[in-house]
Design a protein around this motif. Structure first.
Motif, PDB file in Angstrom:
ATOM      1  N   PRO A  32      11.815 -75.552 -79.706  1.00  0.00           N
ATOM      2  CA  PRO A  32      12.235 -74.175 -79.963  1.00  0.00           C
ATOM      3  C   PRO A  32      13.556 -73.871 -79.255  1.00  0.00           C
ATOM      4  N   THR A  33      14.323 -72.949 -79.833  1.00  0.00           N
ATOM      5  CA  THR A  33      15.620 -72.584 -79.283  1.00  0.00           C
ATOM      6  C   THR A  33      15.622 -71.112 -78.903  1.00  0.00           C
ATOM      7  N   ALA A  34      15.998 -70.803 -77.663  1.00  0.00           N
ATOM      8  CA  ALA A  34      16.019 -69.424 -77.193  1.00  0.00           C
ATOM      9  C   ALA A  34      17.259 -68.691 -77.684  1.00  0.00           C
ATOM     10  N   SER A  35      17.187 -67.379 -77.711  1.00  0.00           N
ATOM     11  CA  SER A  35      18.320 -66.548 -78.096  1.00  0.00           C
ATOM     12  C   SER A  35      19.388 -66.552 -77.008  1.00  0.00           C
ATOM     13  N   VAL A  36      20.577 -66.147 -77.391  1.00  0.00           N
ATOM     14  CA  VAL A  36      21.661 -65.895 -76.440  1.00  0.00           C
ATOM     15  C   VAL A  36      22.038 -64.430 -76.567  1.00  0.00           C
ATOM     16  N   LEU A  37      21.949 -63.694 -75.466  1.00  0.00           N
ATOM     17  CA  LEU A  37      22.131 -62.241 -75.462  1.00  0.00           C
ATOM     18  C   LEU A  37      23.583 -61.868 -75.176  1.00  0.00           C
ATOM     19  N   THR A  38      24.057 -60.847 -75.876  1.00  0.00           N
ATOM     20  CA  THR A  38      25.363 -60.245 -75.597  1.00  0.00           C
ATOM     21  C   THR A  38      25.144 -58.775 -75.272  1.00  0.00           C
ATOM     22  N   ILE A  39      25.661 -58.330 -74.114  1.00  0.00           N
ATOM     23  CA  ILE A  39      25.452 -56.940 -73.701  1.00  0.00           C
ATOM     24  C   ILE A  39      26.775 -56.187 -73.748  1.00  0.00           C
ATOM     25  N   LEU A  47      28.321 -45.248 -66.627  1.00  0.00           N
ATOM     26  CA  LEU A  47      27.856 -44.371 -67.693  1.00  0.00           C
ATOM     27  C   LEU A  47      28.420 -42.964 -67.500  1.00  0.00           C
ATOM     28  N   LYS A  48      28.708 -42.293 -68.610  1.00  0.00           N
ATOM     29  CA  LYS A  48      29.281 -40.944 -68.559  1.00  0.00           C
ATOM     30  C   LYS A  48      28.401 -39.963 -69.326  1.00  0.00           C
ATOM     31  N   LYS A  49      28.239 -38.788 -68.754  1.00  0.00           N
ATOM     32  CA  LYS A  49      27.422 -37.771 -69.402  1.00  0.00           C
ATOM     33  C   LYS A  49      27.993 -37.398 -70.762  1.00  0.00           C
ATOM     34  N   SER A  50      29.326 -37.439 -70.896  1.00  0.00           N
ATOM     35  CA  SER A  50      29.962 -37.105 -72.173  1.00  0.00           C
ATOM     36  C   SER A  50      29.610 -38.104 -73.272  1.00  0.00           C
ATOM     37  N   ASP A  51      29.103 -39.289 -72.860  1.00  0.00           N
ATOM     38  CA  ASP A  51      28.695 -40.320 -73.825  1.00  0.00           C
ATOM     39  C   ASP A  51      27.181 -40.389 -73.986  1.00  0.00           C
ATOM     40  N   SER A  52      26.484 -39.343 -73.594  1.00  0.00           N
ATOM     41  CA  SER A  52      25.013 -39.385 -73.575  1.00  0.00           C
ATOM     42  C   SER A  52      24.414 -39.699 -74.941  1.00  0.00           C
ATOM     43  N   ALA A  53      25.109 -39.314 -76.026  1.00  0.00           N
ATOM     44  CA  ALA A  53      24.584 -39.539 -77.376  1.00  0.00           C
ATOM     45  C   ALA A  53      25.103 -40.827 -77.999  1.00  0.00           C
ATOM     46  N   VAL A  54      25.843 -41.627 -77.221  1.00  0.00           N
ATOM     47  CA  VAL A  54      26.415 -42.872 -77.733  1.00  0.00           C
ATOM     48  C   VAL A  54      25.382 -43.994 -77.640  1.00  0.00           C
ATOM     49  N   LEU A  55      25.305 -44.810 -78.695  1.00  0.00           N
ATOM     50  CA  LEU A  55      24.412 -45.964 -78.700  1.00  0.00           C
ATOM     51  C   LEU A  55      25.109 -47.166 -78.066  1.00  0.00           C
ATOM     52  N   LEU A  56      24.410 -47.809 -77.143  1.00  0.00           N
ATOM     53  CA  LEU A  56      24.874 -49.060 -76.556  1.00  0.00           C
ATOM     54  C   LEU A  56      24.231 -50.186 -77.359  1.00  0.00           C
ATOM     55  N   ASN A  57      25.054 -51.014 -77.979  1.00  0.00           N
ATOM     56  CA  ASN A  57      24.536 -52.032 -78.897  1.00  0.00           C
ATOM     57  C   ASN A  57      24.371 -53.380 -78.207  1.00  0.00           C
ATOM     58  N   TYR A  58      23.132 -53.839 -78.118  1.00  0.00           N
ATOM     59  CA  TYR A  58      22.799 -55.149 -77.568  1.00  0.00           C
ATOM     60  C   TYR A  58      22.520 -56.080 -78.747  1.00  0.00           C
TER      61      TYR A  58
END
Length: 344
Positions: A32-39, A47-58
């Motif tokens: 089996p082959t494990a995933s490689v994560l990108t953050i 983090l900024k309060k002005s970006d509270s509604a922004v999605l962080l894409n993993y």
């Protein structure tokens, strides 16, 4: 001859099916082959309060189990050095290779790790994605990625369950008798004082009886609208609820300070029903202590590794810096457990 031919044919067919079954099993479990994560955001993020509604894409690459199967990916985060002993789940998806996490939601998870949530400082974290296909196969973890994140201040809101009962007048709207899900994962924990013997209670979602659970027969299984749960002698109870699996437990506890600094003797603590804290005053040597329930090591709390006065179950030894007379306080009345060590 005809019967023998049929018998040989049947045995051959069974042998073929058996081989195919073994082949499928071997194919599924080989290499089996494990995933490689990108953050998102690089090694250091503020983090900024002005970006509270922004999605962080993993995002991550696909794990390979040797055959087309449904793969559940669980994005996990933990404090650096904790080795994912009890990680936070930021979410899970089936057969998808990305997950968006709302900035405000990530911030809510990070703030309880802070000494002073109103003045957040950088937190060293680790991330991984865990791939699972079934309970019979060991999950595969991606390589760990380190990241330092500074959250912003906002009011911390934990999911809670109300715990009405005859010990508090059967009031489902009493916000002082609740337990919380610190990791927002459907698993709730908290401590409450039951001032009467054989206290009866139930769990409610929301401050009304609309959605409630009891226990029919004291089995530890929660039943929607079920019978009252009945505790034991009056005292200080640890309550745990696992809503996804509809399970619950309760444990009566009395707390003591224990460790080399007490000569390996239990220094019993006293509970203040008004302040909702346990305290003890006594002489300590320059060494270490822990807090343990019922004079036993089955349930104990130590420092959570931050050395800022927050503690966790099975945590690190708490250092007594110098010999002397100290007052020790243990506060289990809030979602994040805290302790204080003050020299008199």
């Amino acid at each position: 001859m005809k019967r023998i031919s049929i018998l040989i044919l049947v045995l051959g067919l069974l042998s073929f099916l058996s081989c195919k079954k073994d082949e499928t099993k071997a194919t599924l479990s080989s290499n089996p082959t494990a995933s490689v994560l990108t953050i998102p955001g690089g090694q250091t993020v503020v983090l900024k309060k002005s970006d509270s509604a922004v999605l962080l894409n993993y995002a991550w690459t696909a794990s390979a189990f040797g055959q087309t199967v449904v793969i559940t990916y669980n994005l996990q985060m933990d404090r650096a050095g904790d080795n994912f002993s009890d990680p936070y789940s930021l979410g899970q998806v089936n057969n998808l290779l990305q997950l968006g996490v709302l900035t405000a939601n990530l911030d809510q998870i990070l703030l309880p790790m802070e000494f002073d949530p109103k003045n957040p400082t950088p937190i060293d974290l680790e991330f991984r994605v865990q791939a699972t296909i079934s309970a019979t196969y060991t999950p595969m973890n991606s390589p760990v990625i380190a990241q330092t994140i500074t959250p912003y201040y906002q009011k911390i809101v934990y999911p809670i369950l109300f715990v009405p009962g005859n010990y508090q007048g059967w009031n489902p709207a009493d916000s002082t008798t609740t337990i919380a899900s610190v990791k927002s994962n459907g698993k709730y924990e908290g401590y409450l004082w039951f001032g009467i013997d054989a206290a009866q209670y139930k769990y409610c979602q929301g401050n009304s009886w609309t959605t409630n659970w009891g226990d029919n027969g004291g089995t530890g299984v929660l039943v929607p609208g079920g019978n009252n749960i009945v505790a034991g002698p009056k005292g200080y109870y640890k309550l745990n609820v696992d809503l996804p699996n509809l399970l619950h437990t309760f444990l009566r506890t009395a707390w003591s300070v224990y460790g080399d600094a007490t000569g390996s003797n239990d220094m019993d603590m006293t509970y203040d029903t008004i302040a909702k804290v346990w305290t003890a005053t006594g002489n300590f040597t320059a060494s270490t202590i822990l807090f343990r329930a019922n004079h036993d090591n089955t349930l104990y709390y130590g420092d959570d590794g931050s050395n800022i006065g927050t503690c966790k179950q099975n945590g690190n030894n708490i250092v007594v810096p110098a010999a002397g007379n100290y007052t020790v306080t243990l506060n289990l009345s809030q979602p994040v457990y805290k302790y204080k060590l003050v020299k008199n």
